[in-house]
Design an enzyme around this catalytic site. Structure first.
Site, PDB file in Angstrom:
ATOM      1  N   GLU A 103     -18.478   7.390   6.111  1.00 52.90           N
ATOM      2  CA  GLU A 103     -17.546   8.214   6.870  1.00 52.90           C
ATOM      3  C   GLU A 103     -16.414   8.733   5.996  1.00 52.90           C
ATOM      4  O   GLU A 103     -15.962   8.074   5.075  1.00 52.90           O
ATOM      5  CB  GLU A 103     -16.993   7.409   8.048  1.00 52.90           C
ATOM      6  CG  GLU A 103     -18.098   7.171   9.070  1.00 52.90           C
ATOM      7  CD  GLU A 103     -17.647   6.413  10.306  1.00 52.90           C
ATOM      8  OE1 GLU A 103     -18.222   6.656  11.363  1.00 52.90           O
ATOM      9  OE2 GLU A 103     -16.730   5.588  10.208  1.00 52.90           O
ATOM     10  N   CYS A 161      -9.394  11.227   3.740  1.00 50.47           N
ATOM     11  CA  CYS A 161      -9.599   9.796   3.491  1.00 50.47           C
ATOM     12  C   CYS A 161     -11.073   9.606   3.154  1.00 50.47           C
ATOM     13  O   CYS A 161     -11.943   9.872   3.982  1.00 50.47           O
ATOM     14  CB  CYS A 161      -9.213   9.039   4.764  1.00 50.47           C
ATOM     15  SG  CYS A 161      -9.501   7.275   4.664  1.00 50.47           S
ATOM     16  N   CYS A 164     -18.740  -3.085   2.528  1.00 50.70           N
ATOM     17  CA  CYS A 164     -17.785  -3.686   1.593  1.00 50.70           C
ATOM     18  C   CYS A 164     -18.212  -5.122   1.339  1.00 50.70           C
ATOM     19  O   CYS A 164     -18.689  -5.789   2.243  1.00 50.70           O
ATOM     20  CB  CYS A 164     -16.385  -3.658   2.215  1.00 50.70           C
ATOM     21  SG  CYS A 164     -15.059  -4.096   1.072  1.00 50.70           S
ATOM     22  N   CYS A 180     -12.320  -8.859   4.824  1.00 47.61           N
ATOM     23  CA  CYS A 180     -10.999  -8.965   5.439  1.00 47.61           C
ATOM     24  C   CYS A 180     -11.214  -9.080   6.948  1.00 47.61           C
ATOM     25  O   CYS A 180     -11.951  -8.282   7.534  1.00 47.61           O
ATOM     26  CB  CYS A 180     -10.151  -7.762   5.089  1.00 47.61           C
ATOM     27  SG  CYS A 180     -10.000  -7.569   3.295  1.00 47.61           S
ATOM     28  N   CYS A 229     -10.688  -6.094   9.494  1.00 45.97           N
ATOM     29  CA  CYS A 229     -11.211  -4.771   9.124  1.00 45.97           C
ATOM     30  C   CYS A 229     -12.635  -4.595   9.627  1.00 45.97           C
ATOM     31  O   CYS A 229     -13.501  -5.440   9.397  1.00 45.97           O
ATOM     32  CB  CYS A 229     -11.163  -4.627   7.609  1.00 45.97           C
ATOM     33  SG  CYS A 229     -11.963  -3.134   7.003  1.00 45.97           S
ATOM     34  N   GLY A 267     -15.008   0.569   1.933  1.00 46.92           N
ATOM     35  CA  GLY A 267     -15.278   0.004   0.617  1.00 46.92           C
ATOM     36  C   GLY A 267     -14.038  -0.296  -0.209  1.00 46.92           C
ATOM     37  O   GLY A 267     -12.935   0.136   0.101  1.00 46.92           O
ATOM     38  N   SER A 282      -3.204  -3.407  -0.258  1.00 51.75           N
ATOM     39  CA  SER A 282      -3.349  -3.994   1.076  1.00 51.75           C
ATOM     40  C   SER A 282      -2.755  -5.394   1.027  1.00 51.75           C
ATOM     41  O   SER A 282      -3.445  -6.358   0.738  1.00 51.75           O
ATOM     42  CB  SER A 282      -4.833  -4.058   1.447  1.00 51.75           C
ATOM     43  OG  SER A 282      -5.326  -2.761   1.591  1.00 51.75           O
ATOM     44  N   PHE A 283      -1.487  -5.476   1.313  1.00 48.41           N
ATOM     45  CA  PHE A 283      -0.766  -6.728   1.100  1.00 48.41           C
ATOM     46  C   PHE A 283      -0.920  -7.655   2.307  1.00 48.41           C
ATOM     47  O   PHE A 283      -1.459  -8.743   2.217  1.00 48.41           O
ATOM     48  CB  PHE A 283       0.702  -6.409   0.799  1.00 48.41           C
ATOM     49  CG  PHE A 283       1.371  -7.481  -0.002  1.00 48.41           C
ATOM     50  CD1 PHE A 283       0.915  -7.802  -1.276  1.00 48.41           C
ATOM     51  CD2 PHE A 283       2.457  -8.182   0.507  1.00 48.41           C
ATOM     52  CE1 PHE A 283       1.525  -8.797  -2.023  1.00 48.41           C
ATOM     53  CE2 PHE A 283       3.071  -9.177  -0.231  1.00 48.41           C
ATOM     54  CZ  PHE A 283       2.602  -9.489  -1.492  1.00 48.41           C
ATOM     55  N   CYS A 340      -7.526   4.034  10.334  1.00 45.30           N
ATOM     56  CA  CYS A 340      -7.669   3.114   9.208  1.00 45.30           C
ATOM     57  C   CYS A 340      -8.371   1.838   9.612  1.00 45.30           C
ATOM     58  O   CYS A 340      -7.990   1.185  10.572  1.00 45.30           O
ATOM     59  CB  CYS A 340      -6.283   2.725   8.724  1.00 45.30           C
ATOM     60  SG  CYS A 340      -5.956   3.269   7.099  1.00 45.30           S
TER      61      CYS A 340
END
Ligand code: SAH
Ligand code: SF4
Length: 391
Positions: A114, A127, A134, A138, A141, A193, A247-248, A367
């Site tokens: 996508e 984006c 991936c 996470c 996600c 990813g 990505s903290f 996101c």
């Protein structure tokens, strides 16, 4: 630091899949020239041919050799017999009520990825994805619930930009005045990813996107988002030079281990160490710290204060992302007043703290919601919940 996180990534070789001619898309300039020479173009002509073909592909956006009118008929026929110009195919295009466009693209092997276009006042952000699925998991996600299928090739990465430019009719047209307004003014590697687990292809694709005689996006208009693959961060500065987003998402290792499991390999301290050098290495602007707001998990005042303490000394901005929910997700979005209170603490500490407006939610384009519905090997909702609960 010790947990083994294995990388089992399948990268397609540069050679074309069986039965297909080699693709000229996705080759860097030196690779393009080498391909032309290998196929029989005399060395002496190769530089000029490279420049001409490059312009057709990336300035005018043409997809057939016959249109390359400054090349001789014979040379066009030779190119036609030898090479292909292949970009991903659009399977579906959804347009959200807010103008966001989500493309589902098919790539070699029948996989799907996508790409999302987000128009805003005075700018437009594309984006793009770097992998199908991936390897990282996470827990908040949606992409992370899908197994990694394979890395995208450089052609498939730059191809996403090309296909979106097609759809937006953004290519220059011979004989018409140059378009001043850029519909795609920014590119973010924030789709599916982990871009730093596909470093070489991402770098080559971004070099093509940045080339001044083609799509010509400045390196300051490209942002690469990573979950924190520390060994590749300095290379990103040196070999791409784009802006960096991290990505903290958590302020203690215990919570970050749970949200972003790659933290077990490179923890907060190690990550921040690598980031302190980044702006100097790439001569770039501030680093964006992305922070997804999860109710009761990472959204306390104490978290906000710890965050500010942790990143002290790093030129930074903090992007708060209200959690985008997806079916079966084990978290909830923090309440709005909590997000504002969190933002306020950060702001008072001297950091810009924009709250990212969720875009394209009605088409699941926000996101972290990207995931190709067709891929097999997904995890079940209970597996996701179990992983989220693990400390
Ligand atoms: N793999 C890279 C880039 C893709 S994700 C990375 O992790 O940085 C882009 C951003 O969206 C990351 O900050 C990611 O943590 C965040 N994200 C993922 N899922 C989300 C969700 N459901 N809601 C809000 N943000 C999410
Ligand atoms: Fe992968 Fe990024 Fe999603 Fe983590 S947040 S699973 S690294 S795509």
């Amino acid at each position: 630091m010790t947990a083994p996180i294995t990388q089992d990534v399948l990268t397609l070789p540069r050679k074309a899949p069986e039965g297909l001619k080699p693709n000229l898309i996705g080759l860097t300039r030196p690779q393009l020239r080498a391909a032309l020479v290998d196929a029989g173009t005399p060395e002496k002509q190769a530089r000029m041919r490279e420049g001409q073909i490059w312009q057709w592909l990336y300035h005018w956006g043409v997809r057939d050799f016959a249109s390359m009118t400054n090349l001789s008929k014979d040379y066009r026929a030779f190119l036609e017999q030898t090479f292909d110009i292949r970009v991903p195919a659009i399977v579906t295009r959804q347009v959200s009520a807010d103008g966001t466009r989500k493309y589902l693209l098919r790539i070699d092997g029948g996989h799907e990825v996508e790409t999302v276009y987000i128009p805003e006042e005075g700018r437009g952000t594309l984006c793009i994805s770097s992998q199908v699925g991936c390897t990282l998991t996470c827990s908040f996600c949606h992409t992370g619930t899908q197994k990694l299928v394979r890395n995208l090739t450089a052609a498939e990465i730059v191809g996403q930009v090309m296909v979106a430019r097609d759809d937006l009719a953004e290519w220059s047209v011979p004989g018409q005045p140059r378009k001043e307004e850029r519909l795609i003014s920014n590119v973010v590697l924030m789709g599916m990813g982990e871009p730093l687990y596909n470093f070489d292809n991402v770098r080559d694709a971004m070099q093509i996107v940045m080339d001044g005689e083609g799509i010509s996006l400045s390196r300051r208009r490209i942002t690469l988002s990573t979950s924190g693959i520390v060994p590749e961060i300095a290379r990103t500065a040196e070999e791409i030079g784009c802006l960096l987003a991290i990505s903290f998402h958590a302020t203690t290792d215990a919570v970050r281990d749970r949200l972003v499991p790659v933290n077990k390999k490179w923890n907060i301290d190690t990550l921040l160490g690598a980031l302190r050098d980044y702006p100097r290495l790439s001569n770039s602007e501030r680093i964006t710290f992305e922070y997804v707001m999860l109710k009761g998990v990472n959204d306390s005042d104490e978290d906000a204060r710890r965050l500010v303490r942790l990143i002290r000394g790093i030129p930074a901005k903090i992007n708060l992302i209200p959690f985008n929910e997806w079916p079966g997700a084990p978290y909830q979005r923090s309440d709005w007043d909590r997000i504002e209170a969190f933002a306020d603490i950060i702001f008072k500490a001297g950091y810009a703290s924009p709250i990212r407006t969720p875009r394209g939610e009605d088409i699941m384009a926000a996101c972290g919601q990207l995931k190709s519905a067709t891929e097999r090997g997904r995890k079940s909702a209970s597996q996701i919940a179990a992983e989220a609960a693990k400390g």
